[in-house]
Motif scaffolding. Structure first.
Motif, PDB file in Angstrom:
ATOM      1  N   PRO A   1       0.828  -1.205   0.000  1.00 57.50           N
ATOM      2  CA  PRO A   1       0.000   0.000   0.000  1.00 57.50           C
ATOM      3  C   PRO A   1       0.868   1.264   0.000  1.00 57.50           C
ATOM      4  O   PRO A   1       2.009   1.241   0.454  1.00 57.50           O
ATOM      5  CB  PRO A   1      -0.800  -0.121   1.305  1.00 57.50           C
ATOM      6  N   ALA A   2       0.312   2.353  -0.504  1.00 57.54           N
ATOM      7  CA  ALA A   2       1.052   3.613  -0.553  1.00 57.54           C
ATOM      8  C   ALA A   2       1.474   4.003   0.869  1.00 57.54           C
ATOM      9  O   ALA A   2       0.719   3.855   1.818  1.00 57.54           O
ATOM     10  CB  ALA A   2       0.187   4.708  -1.165  1.00 57.54           C
ATOM     11  N   GLY A   3       2.691   4.457   1.008  1.00 60.39           N
ATOM     12  CA  GLY A   3       3.188   4.883   2.312  1.00 60.39           C
ATOM     13  C   GLY A   3       3.638   3.751   3.199  1.00 60.39           C
ATOM     14  O   GLY A   3       3.823   3.930   4.402  1.00 60.39           O
ATOM     15  N   MET A   4       3.825   2.541   2.622  1.00 65.32           N
ATOM     16  CA  MET A   4       4.283   1.406   3.420  1.00 65.32           C
ATOM     17  C   MET A   4       5.686   1.692   3.961  1.00 65.32           C
ATOM     18  O   MET A   4       6.574   2.106   3.222  1.00 65.32           O
ATOM     19  CB  MET A   4       4.315   0.143   2.554  1.00 65.32           C
ATOM     20  N   GLN A   5       5.843   1.501   5.290  1.00 63.72           N
ATOM     21  CA  GLN A   5       7.136   1.885   5.868  1.00 63.72           C
ATOM     22  C   GLN A   5       8.151   0.742   5.858  1.00 63.72           C
ATOM     23  O   GLN A   5       9.286   0.948   6.257  1.00 63.72           O
ATOM     24  CB  GLN A   5       6.951   2.428   7.291  1.00 63.72           C
ATOM     25  N   PHE A   6       7.742  -0.461   5.404  1.00 65.53           N
ATOM     26  CA  PHE A   6       8.673  -1.580   5.437  1.00 65.53           C
ATOM     27  C   PHE A   6       9.356  -1.764   4.088  1.00 65.53           C
ATOM     28  O   PHE A   6       8.700  -1.840   3.061  1.00 65.53           O
ATOM     29  CB  PHE A   6       7.941  -2.874   5.799  1.00 65.53           C
ATOM     30  N   THR A   7      10.673  -1.846   4.114  1.00 69.44           N
ATOM     31  CA  THR A   7      11.414  -2.211   2.914  1.00 69.44           C
ATOM     32  C   THR A   7      12.365  -3.342   3.289  1.00 69.44           C
ATOM     33  O   THR A   7      12.754  -3.483   4.441  1.00 69.44           O
ATOM     34  CB  THR A   7      12.250  -1.035   2.368  1.00 69.44           C
ATOM     35  N   SER A   8      12.720  -4.119   2.280  1.00 71.69           N
ATOM     36  CA  SER A   8      13.592  -5.262   2.557  1.00 71.69           C
ATOM     37  C   SER A   8      14.957  -4.803   3.075  1.00 71.69           C
ATOM     38  O   SER A   8      15.600  -5.495   3.842  1.00 71.69           O
ATOM     39  CB  SER A   8      13.758  -6.110   1.302  1.00 71.69           C
ATOM     40  N   GLN A   9      15.373  -3.589   2.665  1.00 71.37           N
ATOM     41  CA  GLN A   9      16.686  -3.089   3.114  1.00 71.37           C
ATOM     42  C   GLN A   9      16.733  -2.920   4.630  1.00 71.37           C
ATOM     43  O   GLN A   9      17.749  -3.185   5.269  1.00 71.37           O
ATOM     44  CB  GLN A   9      17.026  -1.743   2.461  1.00 71.37           C
ATOM     45  N   GLU A  10      15.609  -2.410   5.189  1.00 71.44           N
ATOM     46  CA  GLU A  10      15.619  -2.121   6.622  1.00 71.44           C
ATOM     47  C   GLU A  10      15.150  -3.307   7.452  1.00 71.44           C
ATOM     48  O   GLU A  10      15.477  -3.422   8.631  1.00 71.44           O
ATOM     49  CB  GLU A  10      14.711  -0.913   6.905  1.00 71.44           C
ATOM     50  N   LEU A  11      14.350  -4.193   6.823  1.00 74.69           N
ATOM     51  CA  LEU A  11      13.725  -5.266   7.582  1.00 74.69           C
ATOM     52  C   LEU A  11      14.704  -6.391   7.930  1.00 74.69           C
ATOM     53  O   LEU A  11      14.760  -6.851   9.066  1.00 74.69           O
ATOM     54  CB  LEU A  11      12.551  -5.814   6.765  1.00 74.69           C
ATOM     55  N   PHE A  12      15.480  -6.815   6.920  1.00 74.58           N
ATOM     56  CA  PHE A  12      16.248  -8.047   7.096  1.00 74.58           C
ATOM     57  C   PHE A  12      17.554  -7.803   7.847  1.00 74.58           C
ATOM     58  O   PHE A  12      18.244  -6.820   7.623  1.00 74.58           O
ATOM     59  CB  PHE A  12      16.531  -8.687   5.741  1.00 74.58           C
ATOM     60  N   GLU A  13      17.876  -8.761   8.727  1.00 71.26           N
ATOM     61  CA  GLU A  13      19.113  -8.708   9.517  1.00 71.26           C
ATOM     62  C   GLU A  13      20.060  -9.775   8.991  1.00 71.26           C
ATOM     63  O   GLU A  13      19.778 -10.973   9.095  1.00 71.26           O
ATOM     64  CB  GLU A  13      18.808  -8.985  10.993  1.00 71.26           C
ATOM     65  N   LEU A  14      21.199  -9.355   8.444  1.00 68.28           N
ATOM     66  CA  LEU A  14      22.139 -10.332   7.885  1.00 68.28           C
ATOM     67  C   LEU A  14      22.732 -11.282   8.929  1.00 68.28           C
ATOM     68  O   LEU A  14      22.861 -12.474   8.657  1.00 68.28           O
ATOM     69  CB  LEU A  14      23.257  -9.625   7.123  1.00 68.28           C
ATOM     70  N   PRO A  15      23.117 -10.806  10.133  1.00 67.31           N
ATOM     71  CA  PRO A  15      23.702 -11.746  11.109  1.00 67.31           C
ATOM     72  C   PRO A  15      22.785 -12.924  11.403  1.00 67.31           C
ATOM     73  O   PRO A  15      23.234 -14.081  11.453  1.00 67.31           O
ATOM     74  CB  PRO A  15      23.911 -10.872  12.352  1.00 67.31           C
ATOM     75  N   LEU A  16      21.487 -12.652  11.564  1.00 72.85           N
ATOM     76  CA  LEU A  16      20.539 -13.734  11.847  1.00 72.85           C
ATOM     77  C   LEU A  16      20.484 -14.717  10.681  1.00 72.85           C
ATOM     78  O   LEU A  16      20.554 -15.941  10.870  1.00 72.85           O
ATOM     79  CB  LEU A  16      19.147 -13.156  12.131  1.00 72.85           C
ATOM     80  N   ALA A  17      20.377 -14.161   9.455  1.00 68.35           N
ATOM     81  CA  ALA A  17      20.320 -15.024   8.273  1.00 68.35           C
ATOM     82  C   ALA A  17      21.593 -15.857   8.163  1.00 68.35           C
ATOM     83  O   ALA A  17      21.547 -17.034   7.778  1.00 68.35           O
ATOM     84  CB  ALA A  17      20.137 -14.174   7.016  1.00 68.35           C
TER      85      ALA A  17
END
Lengths: 113, 207
Positions: B55-71
């Motif tokens: 939806p317009a104005g969605m605040q989630f992006t994959s850049q900010e969401l994902f944590e590399l150490p956990l992955a």
């Protein structure tokens, strides 16, 4: 169900030879595992090191490809020439990969754009 | 025949292929895996198309969401569990039932570690508002990674059943193909994860 199976004991020398062979194979598997771990490290490192995305993307996809082929042919024994219907299995797997690529192509060019 | 007791010397070199039933299982698991490849292909294609869309104005992006150490830790868990599964198959070949049970057990433990981290990750995302119905992006993400997680759960239940049910039976030509097929399935789970950590997490952080 199993009447077509014949079990023959192996001679002592044959048995020792087979044991050694599977130990050598196991060492190869550990080396393959080390390569996989190394490829994973490289993939994560290239992303963390902040190269240009146009460079990183093809590189990490290539690394993933190499790792998967290693898995299929060593850990999953697709290199075992005597496995039942191994030709059919290989054909299915690679056709599956082609279908997977077609999905990717269709979804990203025709369905959404 | 299927219940024959063996010694390491009379044990066939390829116990998983020694019986007709074993050969059928070998081909069967591969046919299943090929159909699973196509299933995951469609989920991957959907995810790549819908990444960061919502939806317009969605605040989630994959850049900010994902944590590399956990992955990264999750990847190490699953990759190592693949190796322990190979060790189990090595002992299967050598007619060492204790080794088979032990290494299958270690594989299960590593798989449980992976699953715990994934549940934590999903819980965290839902907690910060990135639920399944939040956006096209979130639905595609949870469907793809969740389907993989479901495969992990099935694999774990499968291996636990094998360990428990055969505990007092010992190794024979009836259960050798079963262990082998479960191991092939487990490696396939790792194969799918290689693409998930590359396409979802690494390329997600890149944007």
């Amino acid at each position: 169900m199993s009447h077509d199976t014949e079990i023959q004991g192996r001679s002592q020398s044959q048995y020792e030879f087979d044991r050694r062979k599977s130990a050598v194979q196991m060492r190869k598997q550990v080396i393959n595992f080390a390569i996989m771990i190394f490829l994973t490290f490289v993939a994560f490192a290239t992303v963390v090191a902040d190269f240009a995305p146009t460079f990183i993307k093809p590189v990490i996809l290539l690394l993933a490809g190499i790792q998967v082929v290693l898995q299929l042919y060593s850990f999953m024994h697709m290199d075992d020439k005597h496995a039942p219907f191994i030709g059919v299995i290989s054909t299915f797997v690679w056709v599956g990969a082609v279908i997977a690529f077609t999905f990717f192509l269709a979804f990203n060019t025709i369905i959404w754009w | 025949m299927l219940n024959t007791k063996f010694t390491p010397q009379t044990w066939p070199e390829h116990p998983e292929q020694a019986t007709h039933e074993g050969k059928n299982k070998y081909v069967g698991i591969w046919i299943f895996i090929c159909s699973d490849i196509v299933l995951f292909a469609s989920l991957f294609a959907t995810y790549i198309s819908l990444r960061n869309k919502g939806p317009a104005g969605m605040q989630f992006t994959s850049q900010e969401l994902f944590e590399l150490p956990l992955a990264f830790v999750m990847t190490m868990f699953l990759l190592t569990s693949s190796l322990t599964s190979v060790y189990a198959m090595y002992h299967l070949k050598n007619y060492n039932f204790k080794g088979v049970q032990l290494w299958t057990g270690v594989t299960v433990l590593l798989g449980l570690g992976f699953l715990a981290l994934e549940i934590y990750e999903f819980y965290h995302y839902v907690h910060i508002g990135f639920g399944y119905t939040q956006s096209a992006f979130s639905s595609a993400f949870f469907t793809l990674v969740g389907t993989h997680g479901l495969h992990v759960i099935i694999g774990l239940v499968w291996m636990i059943c094998l360990i428990v049910r055969n505990a007092s039976r010992g190794l024979n030509l009836y259960n050798a193909p079963k262990y082998f097929v479960a191991s092939i399935y487990w490696h396939f789970i790792d194969v799918v994860w290689v693409f998930i950590f590359t396409v979802v997490y690494l390329m997600g952080v890149l944007g």
